[in-house]
Design a protein around this motif. Structure first.
Motif, PDB file in Angstrom:
ATOM      1  N   THR A  59      19.423  15.758 -20.041  1.00 26.02           N
ATOM      2  CA  THR A  59      20.342  16.830 -20.443  1.00 26.02           C
ATOM      3  C   THR A  59      21.301  16.349 -21.521  1.00 26.02           C
ATOM      4  OG1 THR A  59      22.006  16.268 -18.803  1.00 26.02           O
ATOM      5  CG2 THR A  59      20.261  17.793 -18.105  1.00 26.02           C
ATOM      6  N   LEU A  60      21.870  17.291 -22.213  1.00 26.65           N
ATOM      7  CA  LEU A  60      22.831  16.970 -23.268  1.00 26.65           C
ATOM      8  C   LEU A  60      24.056  16.280 -22.693  1.00 26.65           C
ATOM      9  CD1 LEU A  60      23.584  17.158 -26.241  1.00 26.65           C
ATOM     10  CD2 LEU A  60      24.614  19.386 -25.758  1.00 26.65           C
ATOM     11  N   LEU A  61      24.513  16.743 -21.529  1.00 26.46           N
ATOM     12  CA  LEU A  61      25.684  16.125 -20.890  1.00 26.46           C
ATOM     13  C   LEU A  61      25.407  14.654 -20.566  1.00 26.46           C
ATOM     14  CD1 LEU A  61      28.508  16.330 -19.650  1.00 26.46           C
ATOM     15  CD2 LEU A  61      27.412  17.053 -17.519  1.00 26.46           C
ATOM     16  N   PHE A  62      24.226  14.380 -20.039  1.00 21.38           N
ATOM     17  CA  PHE A  62      23.870  12.999 -19.699  1.00 21.38           C
ATOM     18  C   PHE A  62      23.788  12.140 -20.957  1.00 21.38           C
ATOM     19  CE2 PHE A  62      20.832   9.694 -18.209  1.00 21.38           C
ATOM     20  CZ  PHE A  62      21.633   9.179 -17.196  1.00 21.38           C
ATOM     21  N   ARG A  63      23.272  12.684 -22.037  1.00 22.77           N
ATOM     22  CA  ARG A  63      23.201  11.950 -23.299  1.00 22.77           C
ATOM     23  C   ARG A  63      24.595  11.658 -23.838  1.00 22.77           C
ATOM     24  NH1 ARG A  63      19.329  15.287 -27.045  1.00 22.77           N
ATOM     25  NH2 ARG A  63      19.908  13.646 -28.503  1.00 22.77           N
ATOM     26  N   ILE A  64      25.497  12.620 -23.710  1.00 28.37           N
ATOM     27  CA  ILE A  64      26.883  12.419 -24.166  1.00 28.37           C
ATOM     28  C   ILE A  64      27.560  11.349 -23.316  1.00 28.37           C
ATOM     29  CG2 ILE A  64      29.151  13.530 -24.341  1.00 28.37           C
ATOM     30  CD1 ILE A  64      27.637  16.101 -25.163  1.00 28.37           C
ATOM     31  N   ILE A  65      27.310  11.380 -22.006  1.00 32.29           N
ATOM     32  CA  ILE A  65      27.887  10.358 -21.123  1.00 32.29           C
ATOM     33  C   ILE A  65      27.362   8.980 -21.501  1.00 32.29           C
ATOM     34  CG2 ILE A  65      27.925   9.503 -18.740  1.00 32.29           C
ATOM     35  CD1 ILE A  65      28.052  12.453 -17.841  1.00 32.29           C
ATOM     36  N   LEU A  66      26.074   8.864 -21.749  1.00 31.22           N
ATOM     37  CA  LEU A  66      25.501   7.576 -22.182  1.00 31.22           C
ATOM     38  C   LEU A  66      26.134   7.094 -23.482  1.00 31.22           C
ATOM     39  CD1 LEU A  66      21.647   7.626 -21.538  1.00 31.22           C
ATOM     40  CD2 LEU A  66      23.313   6.027 -20.661  1.00 31.22           C
ATOM     41  N   LEU A  67      26.285   7.996 -24.407  1.00 29.74           N
ATOM     42  CA  LEU A  67      26.899   7.654 -25.683  1.00 29.74           C
ATOM     43  C   LEU A  67      28.343   7.185 -25.489  1.00 29.74           C
ATOM     44  CD1 LEU A  67      26.482   7.624 -28.753  1.00 29.74           C
ATOM     45  CD2 LEU A  67      27.317   9.972 -28.800  1.00 29.74           C
ATOM     46  N   ALA A  68      29.098   7.897 -24.646  1.00 30.53           N
ATOM     47  CA  ALA A  68      30.489   7.513 -24.381  1.00 30.53           C
ATOM     48  C   ALA A  68      30.561   6.149 -23.706  1.00 30.53           C
ATOM     49  CB  ALA A  68      31.172   8.577 -23.521  1.00 30.53           C
ATOM     50  N   VAL A  69      29.669   5.890 -22.756  1.00 31.38           N
ATOM     51  CA  VAL A  69      29.653   4.593 -22.070  1.00 31.38           C
ATOM     52  C   VAL A  69      29.328   3.482 -23.062  1.00 31.38           C
ATOM     53  CG1 VAL A  69      28.388   3.218 -20.367  1.00 31.38           C
ATOM     54  CG2 VAL A  69      29.176   5.506 -19.777  1.00 31.38           C
ATOM     55  N   CYS A  70      28.399   3.732 -23.963  1.00 33.20           N
ATOM     56  CA  CYS A  70      28.049   2.726 -24.973  1.00 33.20           C
ATOM     57  C   CYS A  70      29.231   2.415 -25.891  1.00 33.20           C
ATOM     58  CB  CYS A  70      26.860   3.191 -25.792  1.00 33.20           C
ATOM     59  SG  CYS A  70      25.343   3.282 -24.853  1.00 33.20           S
ATOM     60  N   LEU A  71      29.900   3.436 -26.331  1.00 31.62           N
ATOM     61  CA  LEU A  71      31.073   3.231 -27.194  1.00 31.62           C
ATOM     62  C   LEU A  71      32.192   2.512 -26.450  1.00 31.62           C
ATOM     63  CD1 LEU A  71      31.158   6.620 -29.119  1.00 31.62           C
ATOM     64  CD2 LEU A  71      30.499   4.366 -29.996  1.00 31.62           C
ATOM     65  N   PHE A  72      32.434   2.911 -25.198  1.00 33.09           N
ATOM     66  CA  PHE A  72      33.454   2.240 -24.391  1.00 33.09           C
ATOM     67  C   PHE A  72      33.104   0.761 -24.222  1.00 33.09           C
ATOM     68  CE2 PHE A  72      34.781   0.688 -20.225  1.00 33.09           C
ATOM     69  CZ  PHE A  72      36.152   0.759 -20.379  1.00 33.09           C
ATOM     70  N   THR A  73      31.842   0.486 -23.940  1.00 33.82           N
ATOM     71  CA  THR A  73      31.411  -0.910 -23.763  1.00 33.82           C
ATOM     72  C   THR A  73      31.642  -1.712 -25.031  1.00 33.82           C
ATOM     73  OG1 THR A  73      29.722  -0.201 -22.183  1.00 33.82           O
ATOM     74  CG2 THR A  73      29.439  -2.372 -23.159  1.00 33.82           C
ATOM     75  N   TYR A  74      31.311  -1.130 -26.179  1.00 32.64           N
ATOM     76  CA  TYR A  74      31.511  -1.830 -27.437  1.00 32.64           C
ATOM     77  C   TYR A  74      32.987  -2.166 -27.658  1.00 32.64           C
ATOM     78  CZ  TYR A  74      32.154  -2.699 -32.356  1.00 32.64           C
ATOM     79  OH  TYR A  74      32.547  -3.266 -33.541  1.00 32.64           O
ATOM     80  N   PHE A  75      33.864  -1.172 -27.481  1.00 34.47           N
ATOM     81  CA  PHE A  75      35.291  -1.414 -27.716  1.00 34.47           C
ATOM     82  C   PHE A  75      35.880  -2.364 -26.683  1.00 34.47           C
ATOM     83  CE2 PHE A  75      34.920   2.650 -30.105  1.00 34.47           C
ATOM     84  CZ  PHE A  75      35.267   2.138 -31.343  1.00 34.47           C
ATOM     85  N   PHE A  76      35.419  -2.260 -25.449  1.00 37.85           N
ATOM     86  CA  PHE A  76      35.888  -3.178 -24.412  1.00 37.85           C
ATOM     87  C   PHE A  76      35.474  -4.612 -24.723  1.00 37.85           C
ATOM     88  CE2 PHE A  76      35.194  -5.437 -20.392  1.00 37.85           C
ATOM     89  CZ  PHE A  76      36.486  -5.407 -19.886  1.00 37.85           C
ATOM     90  N   LEU A  77      34.228  -4.813 -25.137  1.00 33.61           N
ATOM     91  CA  LEU A  77      33.765  -6.155 -25.489  1.00 33.61           C
ATOM     92  C   LEU A  77      34.507  -6.691 -26.708  1.00 33.61           C
ATOM     93  CD1 LEU A  77      29.921  -5.794 -24.988  1.00 33.61           C
ATOM     94  CD2 LEU A  77      31.517  -7.099 -23.586  1.00 33.61           C
TER      95      LEU A  77
END
Length: 135
Positions: free
Chosen positions: A2-20
């Protein structure tokens, strides 16, 4: 997927990048340790941008839904990481044990040497006293 799940994945990826990025900058994490998390994040980013890839992989593996495949995939990758970290921890524990044993042996040798030196010095002092008494 779903689009919502894709957006959540994208947000998690961006959060992980900034956190690292923040953790490396503050020296809380070494670059070598963060490579794993960056690669995992990039892989999930690819999965969120191109949802056909996990769909195909899920169908090939006989998994009912793409979300279940992604959860299974992440669990599998994290188990591999856990195995690697445990193996590294075991090596470090062995090194610490060896270092502690070597340090204990070195301390024991120093104490024995100090005792020998003290006995030699005491015997020399006694001999000197005896010579003075004779004279």
């Amino acid at each position: 997927m779903t689009l919502l799940f894709r957006i959540i994945l994208l947000a998690v990826c961006l959060f992980t990048y900034f956190f690292l990025h923040h953790s490396i900058k503050k020296e809380r994490m070494r670059i070598e340790e963060s490579i794993f998390w960056l690669i995992l994040s990039l892989l999930l980013l690819v999965f969120s941008i191109f949802p056909g890839i996990p769909d195909i992989l899920a169908r090939l593996l006989g998994i009912y839904s793409t979300a279940n495949f992604l959860f299974l995939f992440v669990i599998f990758i994290l188990l591999l990481r856990l195995f690697y970290v445990n193996a590294a921890l075991g090596k470090l524990e062995e090194r610490v044990k060896t270092l502690v044993q070597n340090e204990a042996l070195r301390d024991r040798r120093e104490r024995e040497k100090d005792r020998r030196d003290k006995r030699v010095k005491d015997s020399q002092n006694r001999e000197t006293k005896e010579k003075r008494q004779i004279e």
